[in-house]
Design a protein around this motif. Structure first.
Motif, PDB file in Angstrom:
ATOM      1  N   MET A  20     -47.171 -32.061 -12.088  1.00  0.00           N
ATOM      2  CA  MET A  20     -46.572 -30.715 -12.213  1.00  0.00           C
ATOM      3  C   MET A  20     -45.098 -30.776 -11.851  1.00  0.00           C
ATOM      4  O   MET A  20     -44.745 -31.323 -10.809  1.00  0.00           O
ATOM      5  CB  MET A  20     -47.346 -29.755 -11.298  1.00  0.00           C
ATOM      6  CG  MET A  20     -46.627 -28.497 -11.023  1.00  0.00           C
ATOM      7  SD  MET A  20     -47.384 -26.917 -11.240  1.00  0.00           S
ATOM      8  CE  MET A  20     -49.058 -27.060 -11.560  1.00  0.00           C
ATOM      9  N   ASN A  39     -48.925 -30.382  -2.746  1.00  0.00           N
ATOM     10  CA  ASN A  39     -48.638 -30.133  -4.170  1.00  0.00           C
ATOM     11  C   ASN A  39     -49.880 -30.086  -5.052  1.00  0.00           C
ATOM     12  O   ASN A  39     -49.832 -30.469  -6.211  1.00  0.00           O
ATOM     13  CB  ASN A  39     -47.678 -31.200  -4.711  1.00  0.00           C
ATOM     14  CG  ASN A  39     -46.242 -30.807  -4.482  1.00  0.00           C
ATOM     15  OD1 ASN A  39     -45.789 -29.786  -4.978  1.00  0.00           O
ATOM     16  ND2 ASN A  39     -45.542 -31.585  -3.694  1.00  0.00           N
ATOM     17  N   ALA A  65     -51.589 -27.159  -5.315  1.00  0.00           N
ATOM     18  CA  ALA A  65     -51.745 -25.758  -5.724  1.00  0.00           C
ATOM     19  C   ALA A  65     -51.312 -25.570  -7.174  1.00  0.00           C
ATOM     20  O   ALA A  65     -50.389 -26.227  -7.656  1.00  0.00           O
ATOM     21  CB  ALA A  65     -50.917 -24.860  -4.818  1.00  0.00           C
ATOM     22  N   LYS A  66     -52.041 -24.702  -7.885  1.00  0.00           N
ATOM     23  CA  LYS A  66     -51.671 -24.399  -9.266  1.00  0.00           C
ATOM     24  C   LYS A  66     -50.869 -23.110  -9.348  1.00  0.00           C
ATOM     25  O   LYS A  66     -50.224 -22.845 -10.352  1.00  0.00           O
ATOM     26  CB  LYS A  66     -52.929 -24.271 -10.123  1.00  0.00           C
ATOM     27  CG  LYS A  66     -53.631 -25.603 -10.333  1.00  0.00           C
ATOM     28  CD  LYS A  66     -54.639 -25.507 -11.437  1.00  0.00           C
ATOM     29  CE  LYS A  66     -55.238 -26.885 -11.702  1.00  0.00           C
ATOM     30  NZ  LYS A  66     -56.288 -26.831 -12.717  1.00  0.00           N
ATOM     31  N   ALA A  67     -50.952 -22.282  -8.311  1.00  0.00           N
ATOM     32  CA  ALA A  67     -50.197 -21.031  -8.294  1.00  0.00           C
ATOM     33  C   ALA A  67     -49.973 -20.608  -6.848  1.00  0.00           C
ATOM     34  O   ALA A  67     -50.776 -20.939  -5.973  1.00  0.00           O
ATOM     35  CB  ALA A  67     -50.953 -19.943  -9.044  1.00  0.00           C
ATOM     36  N   VAL A  68     -48.874 -19.892  -6.621  1.00  0.00           N
ATOM     37  CA  VAL A  68     -48.578 -19.367  -5.283  1.00  0.00           C
ATOM     38  C   VAL A  68     -48.366 -17.866  -5.411  1.00  0.00           C
ATOM     39  O   VAL A  68     -47.604 -17.419  -6.285  1.00  0.00           O
ATOM     40  CB  VAL A  68     -47.295 -20.010  -4.695  1.00  0.00           C
ATOM     41  CG1 VAL A  68     -47.056 -19.538  -3.271  1.00  0.00           C
ATOM     42  CG2 VAL A  68     -47.372 -21.521  -4.735  1.00  0.00           C
ATOM     43  N   ARG A  69     -49.080 -17.105  -4.600  1.00  0.00           N
ATOM     44  CA  ARG A  69     -48.891 -15.647  -4.629  1.00  0.00           C
ATOM     45  C   ARG A  69     -47.530 -15.294  -4.004  1.00  0.00           C
ATOM     46  O   ARG A  69     -47.075 -15.972  -3.079  1.00  0.00           O
ATOM     47  CB  ARG A  69     -50.004 -14.953  -3.834  1.00  0.00           C
ATOM     48  CG  ARG A  69     -51.361 -15.064  -4.468  1.00  0.00           C
ATOM     49  CD  ARG A  69     -52.361 -14.151  -3.775  1.00  0.00           C
ATOM     50  NE  ARG A  69     -53.678 -14.370  -4.314  1.00  0.00           N
ATOM     51  CZ  ARG A  69     -54.556 -15.249  -3.837  1.00  0.00           C
ATOM     52  NH1 ARG A  69     -54.248 -15.975  -2.782  1.00  0.00           N
ATOM     53  NH2 ARG A  69     -55.740 -15.405  -4.395  1.00  0.00           N
ATOM     54  N   TYR A  73     -37.674 -27.677  -8.926  1.00  0.00           N
ATOM     55  CA  TYR A  73     -38.100 -28.051 -10.277  1.00  0.00           C
ATOM     56  C   TYR A  73     -37.658 -29.478 -10.565  1.00  0.00           C
ATOM     57  O   TYR A  73     -36.468 -29.788 -10.559  1.00  0.00           O
ATOM     58  CB  TYR A  73     -37.498 -27.083 -11.309  1.00  0.00           C
ATOM     59  CG  TYR A  73     -37.749 -27.504 -12.732  1.00  0.00           C
ATOM     60  CD1 TYR A  73     -39.035 -27.512 -13.264  1.00  0.00           C
ATOM     61  CD2 TYR A  73     -36.707 -27.913 -13.551  1.00  0.00           C
ATOM     62  CE1 TYR A  73     -39.267 -27.909 -14.571  1.00  0.00           C
ATOM     63  CE2 TYR A  73     -36.937 -28.308 -14.867  1.00  0.00           C
ATOM     64  CZ  TYR A  73     -38.222 -28.307 -15.364  1.00  0.00           C
ATOM     65  OH  TYR A  73     -38.447 -28.710 -16.646  1.00  0.00           O
ATOM     66  N   GLU A  91     -58.937 -22.535 -11.161  1.00  0.00           N
ATOM     67  CA  GLU A  91     -57.536 -22.096 -11.071  1.00  0.00           C
ATOM     68  C   GLU A  91     -57.344 -21.190  -9.845  1.00  0.00           C
ATOM     69  O   GLU A  91     -56.377 -21.337  -9.107  1.00  0.00           O
ATOM     70  CB  GLU A  91     -57.161 -21.317 -12.331  1.00  0.00           C
ATOM     71  CG  GLU A  91     -57.019 -22.171 -13.560  1.00  0.00           C
ATOM     72  CD  GLU A  91     -55.626 -22.731 -13.702  1.00  0.00           C
ATOM     73  OE1 GLU A  91     -54.677 -21.949 -13.736  1.00  0.00           O
ATOM     74  OE2 GLU A  91     -55.488 -23.969 -13.759  1.00  0.00           O
ATOM     75  N   THR A 104     -55.112 -21.311  -6.085  1.00  0.00           N
ATOM     76  CA  THR A 104     -54.039 -20.327  -5.919  1.00  0.00           C
ATOM     77  C   THR A 104     -53.950 -19.974  -4.445  1.00  0.00           C
ATOM     78  O   THR A 104     -54.936 -19.563  -3.836  1.00  0.00           O
ATOM     79  CB  THR A 104     -54.332 -19.062  -6.750  1.00  0.00           C
ATOM     80  OG1 THR A 104     -54.361 -19.436  -8.123  1.00  0.00           O
ATOM     81  CG2 THR A 104     -53.257 -18.004  -6.535  1.00  0.00           C
TER      82      THR A 104
END
Lengths: 76, 163
Positions: free
Chosen positions: A1, A38, A40-44, A65, B158, B162
């Motif tokens: 990623m 690293n 995680a696929k998404a961070v709120r 990035y 997924e 998260t």
């Protein structure tokens, strides 16, 4: 990623442990570990906001990035 | 005003009973399949004797028996997969990869049964064709369900990552 989470760098700068940070931002140490490694696929946004508040930093200091290396020439 | 959950009277019919009933019916259908398989030669002889088969000749009996046993193997394997799937649902393991694999196997069983039954119905005994069409339709439905389960597992993975 291509998005790298530099949480461990910021934690070292602020001299804060994983358990302490997890407690401060209200997530489990397991989830903090996912973020730190690293995985995680998404961070709120709420998590990011809590991290920035606890570590006294900007989102840009936590996230970086790094573009993927370009693919090799096509074999014809 | 809605009552709190702990004060609600127990429901007569719930998810657990539904799964238990479906498992019991699956076992019943499995046993019926075994009995029909054991009585296969008698059933084929009865169909031939009563002139229900479109074709005639000594080979017809063996073709009918062969197709019947092939369908029996598919049916028994499909029922076993369904029984295991229901067992996992009973344990609360809903969105797991094994359920997707079980649904894929069930869909393939139905599709193969349809592929056998439709030509057999056209050539030998018309009700086979009706069974084949039903099996083909079931294969499509189960395949869609399998895709929905796979999508749900992907979305759960997924969500698990998260933070």
């Amino acid at each position: 990623m291509p998005i790298q989470v530099n949480l461990d760098v910021m934690m070292a700068r602020r001299r804060i442990g994983a358990g302490e940070l997890a407690e401060a931002i209200g997530i489990t140490p397991a989830n903090l570990s996912i973020l730190k490694n690293n995985k995680a696929k998404a961070v709120r946004f709420t998590t990011l906001e809590a991290l920035c508040r606890a570590l006294d930093c900007q989102p840009g200091e936590l996230l970086e990035y790094i573009p993927d290396p370009p693919a090799g020439p096509d074999k014809q | 005003m809605p009552q709190p959950a702990e004060n609600k009277p127990p429901k007569f019919w719930d998810e657990r009973k539904s799964i238990l009933l479906t498992r019991a019916v699956t076992v019943g259908v499995f046993l019926i399949c075994v009995l029909v398989t054991l009585g296969g030669p008698g059933i084929v002889d009865w169909l031939i004797a009563h002139g229900r088969i479109a074709l005639s000749g000594p080979a017809v009996r063996w073709v009918m028996l062969g197709l019947g046993y092939l369908l029996a193997v598919l049916a028994l394997w499909m029922l076993w997969q369904l029984f295991c799937l229901l067992g996992r649902l009973q344990k609360g393991a809903v969105f797991v990869g094994e359920n997707v694999r079980a649904l894929r196997r069930i869909a393939w069983c139905c599709a193969l049964a349809a592929a056998i039954c439709v030509p057999a119905g056209a050539a030998l005994y018309f009700p086979f064709a009706c069974m084949g069409i039903a099996a083909g339709f079931m294969a499509l439905i189960v395949h869609v369900l399998k895709n929905a389960f796979a999508q749900a597992i992907y979305m759960r993975d997924e969500l698990d990552l998260t933070v």
